[in-house]
Motif scaffolding. Structure first.
Motif: not given
Ligand SMILES: [Mg+2]
Ligand SMILES: Nc1nc2c(ncn2[C@@H]2O[C@H](COP(=O)(O)OP(=O)(O)OP(=O)(O)O)[C@@H](O)[C@H]2O)c(=O)[nH]1
Lengths: 52, 591
Positions: B17, B37, B53
């Motif tokens: 990230t 994430t 991502d």
């Molecule tokens: Mg992440």
């Protein structure tokens, strides 16, 4: 004059209230702390960029 | 020209990230623990390259949610190039995923992140050799320091990923041992290990922090220091200064400006808007300092250890330590906390965690604690607020055990958490994440809190026959109807009751409601309406009762109507019972 300002303030307040209540009750959030680490925030952003 | 899609993949907590944010200029949440994430996020470079991502994964062969998200995207997302990010300081584990990724027959760019860490660990890596051996492009970077990112950008822009896609002799095989053996071979040739200078320090810290006997006291102590920092050393003094300087100045200025206007108009502006918004706004420094402290813990690597030591406790509730992460996020706001329960494997885990998240005291409740603590417990603000946070955690624990043994019977699952390296958090990122939260708070003050203050002012000054004494207003009528319910808890006034109701819009509104109905001299007036025990009982109720409607709505969105109704009712009931106990025992002991 005072009455006009008051009406303005009230309209604004009701408008904000209505908008944010609608947002909140649909599970969309406008809470102060959910900024970039909130998944909701992302979903909203993603939606926007799709619409664009 | 066609859009290129690049997928960011790698183990958890390797800096995906961080790189993503750099490449796309976005501002995603970066945390020093695994599993930050949980969904895929998209960003763009020059509207030409789409960067995605993905959640961190260790391998492609188990079936956790994260892996499903990543795998599905690789198969169906039209990925042109895989950007595989690995932690250069622990290549042997990271490259396992790389081998598996090669099966997808897509070009791979291997980004070696954290070369700064690798260096301090005494590792020397021959990038060329590594690239040749693995048959992928290798780029060394340090995402958090911004080193080497231009390289990555350039390569992605060139669209020329295949140049090094040759000598691809080794293929992933089913046998895990074989793969690791191959990785060891590759590394033996491309990396020199000069001995670690830093791990020993980290290990030494861990031997204390994770010690069987010291871990929990230390955890409580560290939290206490953060609260001390917030309420005694930095936040509270700043808040007081803000209150006495800025708010008082504004009030006296407005007093002069509005000298000639009618009294109702002055009341709207001063008792309504300024008192309502100002009473909340003065707590901005407290909120910022608390979150600065929490960001520090997150970035330093301690939070992951906290989750690790919590595993033992969480297990008693039938949850894994992984559920600790949604709970920690819940200290900020329950909404993202509940949403991040999605990362948990089983449905029962998710539901149980979501029910417990609102018991973690979110920062919207902080202004209420801060207000009452300064008024009723001067000198002990830290202790009072701290005790409420602990009470929330303790309640979550008890309720967890209760639910586990009644509605959520289940088997236990293993929990693997990776302990990240300790780091001195970077000043810039601390400030940035704290500012993000501050911005959110200001926005809230300017929108919903402002709107509620105006509405509350009207409701508290009018009834059907026009403008009246506050005691005869709509608000007094509504509050009066509710008050008997709260009488046994020590706070049966219409004002305190109605504040609980308006607080459902957002918990800060409890404070603004009091600001409006009690006026600008709020702090003095409060003393006449509560005893200290009643004040504490009120805070306990605020901590535990139904969270704000955003949380209720998210509960419904994620888990449906039944869960929503259940969570609302059980929290109301819990709040009433616990406040009742606190008030009565408090009266027996201190009264
Ligand atoms: Mg992440
Ligand atoms: N020292 C150092 N730290 C880094 C570097 N890159 C990232 N970090 C830190 O590593 C931690 C993890 O970063 P993230 O970007 O959240 O990792 P991630 O891979 O997205 O993690 P998940 O989303 O959990 O899979 C953060 O504390 C970063 O500040 C680097 O190059 N050097």
């Amino acid at each position: 004059m005072e009455v006009i300002i008051t009406i303005g303030i009230v309209l604004l307040a009701v408008f904000i209230f209505y908008k944010s209540a609608k947002k909140k009750t649909t599970g969309d959030c406008d809470c102060g702390s959910c900024t970039s680490h909130c998944p909701l925030y992302e979903e909203r952003k993603a939606n926007k960029s799709v619409k664009k | 020209m066609e859009m290129i899609t690049a997928a960011l993949l790698g183990n958890p907590n390797v800096g995906k990230t961080t790189l993503f944010n750099y490449l796309t200029g976005s501002n995603q949440y970066v945390g020093n623990w695994a599993g930050v994430t949980v969904e895929r996020k998209e960003g763009f470079i020059e509207d030409r390259i789409k960067i995605v991502d993905l959640p961190g994964i260790y391998a492609m062969d188990t079936y956790s949610n994260e892996e499903k998200v990543s795998k599905e995207f690789l198969e169906k997302g039209g990925v042109d190039v895989i950007v595989n990010i690995v932690d250069a300081s622990s290549l042997s584990r990271n490259l396992y995923l790389t081998l598996q990724l090669k099966q997808f027959n897509k070009p791979i760019v291997l980004v070696l992140n954290m070369i700064d860490v690798a260096k301090t660990k005494g590792m020397k890596i021959d990038y060329q050799k590594l690239s040749k051996k693995l048959g992928v492009t290798v780029i060394p970077i340090s995402a958090s320091k911004g080193i080497g990112i231009e390289e990555v950008k350039k390569l992605l822009k060139s669209g020329n990923f295949f140049s090094l896609y040759n000598e691809n002799d080794y293929q992933y095989v089913e046998d895990e041992k074989e793969n690791y053996k191959y990785i060891e071979e590759v590394l033996a040739e491309s990396m020199i290990y000069e001995g670690d200078k830093r791990a020993t320090i980290g290990e030494r810290i861990d031997s204390i922090v994770l010690n069987k006997f010291l871990a929990y006291p230390l955890f409580v102590f560290i939290l206490y220091i953060i609260f001390k920092f917030t309420f005694s050393w930095v936040g509270q003094p700043l808040s007081d200064a803000m209150d006495s300087v800025i708010i008082t100045k504004i009030v006296s200025l407005l007093d002069i400006l509005l000298q000639n206007s009618s009294s109702w108009f002055r009341s709207l502006i001063i008792d309504g808007i300024v008192a309502g918004v100002g009473s909340v706004l003065v707590f901005l420094p407290i909120i910022l300092t608390l979150f600065l402290g929490i960001s520090f813990l997150e970035d330093s690597g301690y939070m992951a250890r906290a989750a690790f030591i919590m595993d033992r406790i969480m297990r008693k509730m039938g949850l894994s330590g992984k559920a600790f992460i949604p709970l920690i996020i819940g200290f900020g706001c329950s909404v993202p906390g509940i949403m991040s329960a999605r990362t948990l494997e089983s449905d029962k885990d998710r539901k149980l965690t979501a029910l417990l998240v609102p018991l973690m005291s979110c920062n919207a409740r902080l202004p209420v604690y801060a207000l009452f603590a300064t008024v009723f417990f001067p000198g002990n603000e830290t202790f009072i607020t701290f005790s409420l946070y602990l009470l929330g955690i303790g309640m979550a624990f008890l309720i967890g055990i209760l639910f586990k043994n009644t509605i959520f019977r289940k088997d236990e699952e293993p929990f693997i958490i990776e302990l990240p390296e300790y780091k001195l958090p970077e000043f810039k990122s601390l400030i940035r994440s704290t500012w993000e939260k501050g911005k959110g708070f200001l926005k809230k003050a300017g929108t919903i809190i402002f709107a509620m203050s105006v509405i509350i002012w009207f409701l508290s000054n009018f009834n059907f026959s026009g403008m009246v004494d506050m005691g005869n207003s709509f608000l007094a009528y509504i509050g009066g109807a509710m008050a008997p319910i709260f009488k046994p808890l020590g706070f049966g006034t219409w004002q305190s009751s109605v504040a609980l109701l308006t607080g459902l819009m957002a918990k800060e509104v409890v404070v603004s409601t009091m600001g409006v109905v009690y006026g600008v001299e709020l702090q003095k007036i409060l003393l006449q309406h509560f005893t200290s025990i009643a004040a504490y009982s009120y805070l306990v109720f605020i901590l535990l009762y139904t969270p704000c409607i955003s949380v209720v709505a998210v509960m419904r969105k994620e888990f449906g109507n039944r869960m929503m109704i259940f969570s609302v009712l059980y929290q109301l009931f819990l709040a009433w019972v616990v406040s009742f106990i606190v008030y009565n025992i408090g009266n027996l002991v201190f009264g």
